[in-house]
Design a protein around this motif. Structure first.
Motif, mmCIF file in Angstrom:
data_model
loop_
_atom_site.group_PDB
_atom_site.id
_atom_site.type_symbol
_atom_site.label_atom_id
_atom_site.label_comp_id
_atom_site.label_asym_id
_atom_site.label_seq_id
_atom_site.Cartn_x
_atom_site.Cartn_y
_atom_site.Cartn_z
ATOM 1 N N SER A 126 -4.102 9.354 124.210
ATOM 2 C CA SER A 126 -2.950 10.252 124.235
ATOM 3 C C SER A 126 -1.769 9.592 124.938
ATOM 4 C CB SER A 126 -3.316 11.571 124.922
ATOM 5 O OG SER A 126 -2.213 12.437 124.963
ATOM 6 N N SER A 240 3.851 24.739 115.723
ATOM 7 C CA SER A 240 4.628 25.322 116.820
ATOM 8 C C SER A 240 6.110 25.396 116.489
ATOM 9 C CB SER A 240 4.436 24.500 118.094
ATOM 10 O OG SER A 240 5.056 23.217 117.981
ATOM 11 N N ASN A 242 8.254 23.411 117.462
ATOM 12 C CA ASN A 242 9.030 22.933 118.607
ATOM 13 C C ASN A 242 9.904 21.743 118.203
ATOM 14 O OD1 ASN A 242 7.644 24.806 120.092
ATOM 15 N ND2 ASN A 242 6.511 23.337 121.337
ATOM 16 N N VAL A 245 8.637 17.614 118.514
ATOM 17 C CA VAL A 245 7.232 17.832 118.855
ATOM 18 C C VAL A 245 6.459 16.513 118.936
ATOM 19 C CG1 VAL A 245 6.507 18.134 116.451
ATOM 20 C CG2 VAL A 245 5.217 19.246 118.280
ATOM 21 N N GLU A 246 6.976 15.468 118.292
ATOM 22 C CA GLU A 246 6.280 14.178 118.300
ATOM 23 C C GLU A 246 6.203 13.546 119.684
ATOM 24 O OE1 GLU A 246 10.569 13.205 116.908
ATOM 25 O OE2 GLU A 246 9.130 14.857 116.840
ATOM 26 N N GLU A 248 5.471 15.335 122.455
ATOM 27 C CA GLU A 248 4.628 16.172 123.314
ATOM 28 C C GLU A 248 3.224 15.586 123.400
ATOM 29 O OE1 GLU A 248 4.785 20.325 123.099
ATOM 30 O OE2 GLU A 248 6.869 20.437 122.426
ATOM 31 N N ILE A 250 -0.736 14.936 123.219
ATOM 32 C CA ILE A 250 -1.645 15.258 122.119
ATOM 33 C C ILE A 250 -3.102 15.204 122.562
ATOM 34 C CG2 ILE A 250 -0.025 14.349 120.414
ATOM 35 C CD1 ILE A 250 -2.036 11.948 120.202
ATOM 36 N N SER A 434 2.413 19.463 114.610
ATOM 37 C CA SER A 434 1.437 19.862 115.621
ATOM 38 C C SER A 434 0.017 19.483 115.236
ATOM 39 C CB SER A 434 1.504 21.379 115.843
ATOM 40 O OG SER A 434 2.779 21.781 116.269
ATOM 41 N N THR A 452 -3.948 16.846 117.568
ATOM 42 C CA THR A 452 -3.241 18.114 117.754
ATOM 43 C C THR A 452 -2.233 18.043 118.899
ATOM 44 O OG1 THR A 452 -4.846 19.006 119.351
ATOM 45 C CG2 THR A 452 -5.297 19.386 117.016
ATOM 46 N N GLN A 453 -1.262 18.941 118.844
ATOM 47 C CA GLN A 453 -0.342 19.152 119.960
ATOM 48 C C GLN A 453 -1.129 19.828 121.077
ATOM 49 O OE1 GLN A 453 3.096 21.486 118.895
ATOM 50 N NE2 GLN A 453 3.659 21.880 121.028
ATOM 51 N N LYS A 454 -1.286 19.134 122.190
ATOM 52 C CA LYS A 454 -2.236 19.540 123.228
ATOM 53 C C LYS A 454 -1.952 20.925 123.793
ATOM 54 C CE LYS A 454 -4.623 17.490 127.173
ATOM 55 N NZ LYS A 454 -4.712 16.280 128.036
ATOM 56 N N SER A 455 -0.699 21.244 124.012
ATOM 57 C CA SER A 455 -0.346 22.513 124.645
ATOM 58 C C SER A 455 -0.342 23.683 123.665
ATOM 59 C CB SER A 455 1.047 22.398 125.283
ATOM 60 O OG SER A 455 2.033 22.119 124.285
#
Length: 488
Positions: A126, A240, A242, A245-246, A248, A250, A434, A452-455
């Motif tokens: 990550s 998401s 957002n 997002v890339e 954020e 993962i 995401s 995946t987008q972790k959050s």
């Protein structure tokens, strides 16, 4: 006067040097348009390749392998990207300082289990996925993870900028230097994952297919333009929406299926392995939405299925494409609509997801839009330059829900520098979504990587939904007594 002339002469000499350097720059080979688009201020896509080794590889062994074997594969591994006065990106050969490309992480190892090392590897992946690569040296790095995980005694991680080449380019290069672990003198072979097509087609069906192709070409091309401009998927449990997002954090998890079992499901519906896996993914998304209580209300969900454009050039097998060594970026997208709303999953036939995926992907493939993608990007390039085309590619990714990219690996165990490879997989960094799926076959297994987008997405829960979806589809295809082996 002498001093003035001296300054003028110095200025003229400097101008001459700059002109000579610029002339030299124009002799450097340019990047292909697609490589330019994915190496821009709008978009940068590194490929992360993870090799799980039977025997750990030391830094010195890695250095020797890179110097003697890896770098000589292609000139782009010893080139940096420079721009000429017109802003055209070009490849410039340089001397490679190999030590600058090797990273060996260290951790406190007191009392750690293999599961702890698995978690450390996931965190490390990550971390390096999000790290930018400097453009002052060739665009690749190698990370030597010298700790035992549940799947390997050591792990080798390649981070290679997509501008160097797409997955098939890189695999062609790497497979050319990897050897069979059982017998290095024998060539690697690849599984046949293509569907069995009927040889005879009536004239009426041919005419009907041609008309359908023309209609599909128009609608799919228009859809691609709209998806990259004003049309956007809705916000759902897997998207998401957002901005940026890339960048954020993962999570990365993998799940492994039997290729033989997938082929049996494939034969039941007359599809391909990719179509079966797309059906599994579609089903898993619906299961995940139900388990998280965030059920879709009919919002559009689009999957970008990355297509190897070399398949459009008459190559029948993976081996043929690898032998041809068509280097560079030769890929396009299928815009595949995913099922968006199911009220009663328990009473549905799980095979419906596979059939729907097959029908949707077949319809999308029966189109010339794949050929027209580069022409459409060329129009954006003419109007606004390479950055405008790059922004359009970025918007296509950003406005859709998931990416699905797959590669076919060898049927035999490989060895890298006499180090047998237990398994390998890849994922993509820099994709503004995401949820990203990357898929690769190896030694009779198919490994699906869930990024995946972790959050936003619970990666472990999603993987459990993948397993549940696969089990239900398998049981629907073969009956309750079929034994399935699934490993993470």
């Amino acid at each position: 006067m002498a001093s003035t002339l001296s300054k003028q002469q110095q200025k003229q000499a400097l101008l001459k040097i700059e002109e000579e350097e610029e002339e030299e720059t124009y002799r450097f080979p340019p990047l292909s348009p697609l490589s330019e688009y994915i190496n821009s201020s709008a978009l940068s896509i590194p490929i992360i390749g993870v090799y799980e080794l039977e025997i750990p590889m030391s830094k010195s062994q890695t250095f020797d392998f890179l110097r003697d074997v890896f770098i000589p594969i292609h000139s782009r591994f010893s080139s940096i990207i420079v721009k000429d006065k017109k802003g055209i990106q070009r490849w410039k050969r340089v001397d490679v300082m190999i030590d600058d490309h090797i990273f060996v992480p260290t951790f406190s190892t007191a009392g750690l289990s293999s599961q702890d090392y698995d978690d450390l590897l996931e965190e490390y992946l990550s971390k390096i996925i999000l790290e930018p690569q400097p453009n002052t040296r060739p665009l690749w790095d190698v990370h030597v993870f010298m700790y035992p995980t549940s799947n390997a005694a050591g792990t080798l991680i390649f981070k290679i900028n997509h501008a160097i080449g797409d997955g098939y380019s890189l695999m062609a290069g790497l497979f050319s230097i990897y050897k069979r672990a059982d017998n290095p003198s024998l060539p690697l072979t690849f599984p046949d994952v293509a569907p069995r097509m009927t040889k005879y087609t009536s004239k009426w069906k041919k005419v009907k297919g041609l008309v359908s192709m023309c209609i599909n070409t128009f609608t799919d091309s228009a859809w691609s333009v709209l998806q990259g401009t004003i049309m956007e998927d809705g916000k759902t449990a897997i998207r998401s929406a957002n901005p940026r997002v890339e960048f954020e954090p993962i999570s990365v998890q993998t799940v492994v299926y039997s290729l033989d079992e997938l082929k049996r499901i494939q034969s039941n519906v007359g599809g391909t392995v990719n179509e079966v896996i797309t059906g599994v993914i579609s089903y898993a998304i619906q299961l995940y939405m139900q388990k998280t209580g965030n059920v879709s209300n009919g919002e559009r969900m689009t999957a970008l299925v990355v297509m190897n454009a070399r398949m459009l050039k008459g190559f029948n097998t993976v081996g043929d494409m690898l032998k041809a060594n068509i280097w560079g970026n030769h890929f396009s997208f299928l815009h595949v609509m995913l099922p968006s709303k199911f009220k009663d999953l328990k009473n549905m036939d799980p095979m419906d997801f596979v059939v729907q995926a097959k029908d949707e992907m077949r319809r999308r493939r029966n189109s010339m839009a794949l050929y027209l993608t580069r022409r459409i990007l060329g129009v954006f390039r003419k109007i606004g330059g390479p950055e405008a085309a790059a922004r359009h590619v970025y918007s296509i990714w950003n406005n859709t829900s998931v990416t699905i990219s797959s590669l076919v690996g060898p049927s035999q165990k490989m060895a890298i520098a006499s180090h047998p490879i237990n398994n390998f997989y890849f994922t993509l960094a820099g994709v503004p979504q995401s949820l990203v799926f990357t898929i690769v076959s190896y030694m009779g297994k198919l490994r699906v990587v869930v990024r995946t987008q972790k959050s936003f997405i619970n990666c472990r829960l999603f993987v459990s939904c993948m397993n549940e979806a696969y089990e239900n589809i398998s049981e629907a295809a073969f009956g309750m007594d079929t034994h399935h082996k699934i490993s993470n």
